[in-house]
Design a protein around this motif. Structure first.
Motif, PDB file in Angstrom:
ATOM      1  N   ARG A   7       0.853  -1.193   0.000  1.00  0.00           N
ATOM      2  CA  ARG A   7       0.000   0.000   0.000  1.00  0.00           C
ATOM      3  C   ARG A   7       0.887   1.241   0.000  1.00  0.00           C
ATOM      4  O   ARG A   7       1.911   1.281   0.671  1.00  0.00           O
ATOM      5  CB  ARG A   7      -0.899   0.014   1.224  1.00  0.00           C
ATOM      6  CG  ARG A   7      -1.838  -1.171   1.272  1.00  0.00           C
ATOM      7  CD  ARG A   7      -2.589  -1.233   2.586  1.00  0.00           C
ATOM      8  NE  ARG A   7      -3.359  -2.456   2.703  1.00  0.00           N
ATOM      9  CZ  ARG A   7      -4.585  -2.629   2.253  1.00  0.00           C
ATOM     10  NH1 ARG A   7      -5.203  -1.634   1.665  1.00  0.00           N
ATOM     11  NH2 ARG A   7      -5.197  -3.781   2.389  1.00  0.00           N
ATOM     12  N   ILE A   8       0.439   2.238  -0.781  1.00  0.00           N
ATOM     13  CA  ILE A   8       1.171   3.513  -0.812  1.00  0.00           C
ATOM     14  C   ILE A   8       0.175   4.654  -0.689  1.00  0.00           C
ATOM     15  O   ILE A   8      -1.024   4.476  -0.911  1.00  0.00           O
ATOM     16  CB  ILE A   8       2.002   3.661  -2.114  1.00  0.00           C
ATOM     17  CG1 ILE A   8       1.080   3.649  -3.357  1.00  0.00           C
ATOM     18  CG2 ILE A   8       3.063   2.576  -2.206  1.00  0.00           C
ATOM     19  CD1 ILE A   8       1.791   3.989  -4.643  1.00  0.00           C
ATOM     20  N   GLN A   9       0.658   5.817  -0.335  1.00  0.00           N
ATOM     21  CA  GLN A   9      -0.158   7.030  -0.253  1.00  0.00           C
ATOM     22  C   GLN A   9       0.201   7.942  -1.415  1.00  0.00           C
ATOM     23  O   GLN A   9       1.369   8.228  -1.647  1.00  0.00           O
ATOM     24  CB  GLN A   9       0.115   7.772   1.058  1.00  0.00           C
ATOM     25  CG  GLN A   9      -0.338   7.063   2.309  1.00  0.00           C
ATOM     26  CD  GLN A   9      -1.842   7.241   2.523  1.00  0.00           C
ATOM     27  OE1 GLN A   9      -2.428   8.227   2.110  1.00  0.00           O
ATOM     28  NE2 GLN A   9      -2.440   6.258   3.172  1.00  0.00           N
ATOM     29  N   VAL A  10      -0.809   8.379  -2.164  1.00  0.00           N
ATOM     30  CA  VAL A  10      -0.612   9.326  -3.258  1.00  0.00           C
ATOM     31  C   VAL A  10      -1.645  10.421  -3.093  1.00  0.00           C
ATOM     32  O   VAL A  10      -2.846  10.146  -3.117  1.00  0.00           O
ATOM     33  CB  VAL A  10      -0.749   8.641  -4.641  1.00  0.00           C
ATOM     34  CG1 VAL A  10      -0.644   9.672  -5.759  1.00  0.00           C
ATOM     35  CG2 VAL A  10       0.283   7.553  -4.814  1.00  0.00           C
ATOM     36  N   ASP A  11      -1.181  11.630  -2.902  1.00  0.00           N
ATOM     37  CA  ASP A  11      -2.072  12.784  -2.711  1.00  0.00           C
ATOM     38  C   ASP A  11      -3.108  12.517  -1.622  1.00  0.00           C
ATOM     39  O   ASP A  11      -4.279  12.844  -1.753  1.00  0.00           O
ATOM     40  CB  ASP A  11      -2.781  13.160  -4.017  1.00  0.00           C
ATOM     41  CG  ASP A  11      -1.826  13.663  -5.077  1.00  0.00           C
ATOM     42  OD1 ASP A  11      -0.771  14.228  -4.699  1.00  0.00           O
ATOM     43  OD2 ASP A  11      -2.138  13.507  -6.276  1.00  0.00           O
TER      44      ASP A  11
END
Length: 103
Positions: A7-11
């Motif tokens: 999982r990653i965070q983008v904006d």
């Protein structure tokens, strides 16, 4: 056990990262599930139509005139009694009778 997805965070939105192969596998499974859903809906429609048809047959059998006190020649030869009564009894025993059909 399959590996946990990354999982990653983008904006500020959390996204799940998949490999190309994992994504294609997931997309294929979704297509299969969609096709199965369409088949289930078609079978449900067919089942409802057949059930309605059997209901019509049951009503028609119930509307047949009563057998005379003396059995007709066909009923006597079969040895099973009145064909009308036998048909009505079989229709009354069918699965889902009485509004208990599963949805």
């Amino acid at each position: 056990m399959p590996p946990k997805p990354r999982r990653i965070q983008v904006d500020g939105a959390e996204l799940v990262v998949l490999t190309g192969a994992a994504y294609e596998s997931l997309a294929g499974q979704r297509r299969q599930a969609g096709a199965q859903g369409a088949r289930v809906r078609a079978l449900r429609t067919q089942l409802e139509q057949l059930s309605s048809f059997v209901d019509q047959i049951e009503r028609a059998a119930a509307a047949l005139p009563e057998c005379p006190p003396a059995l007709c020649a066909e009923c006597e030869q079969g040895g099973s009694g009145c064909a009308r009564a036998a048909l009505a009894a079989q229709l009354a025993k069918r699965p889902g009778r009485g509004g208990n059909r599963e949805s």
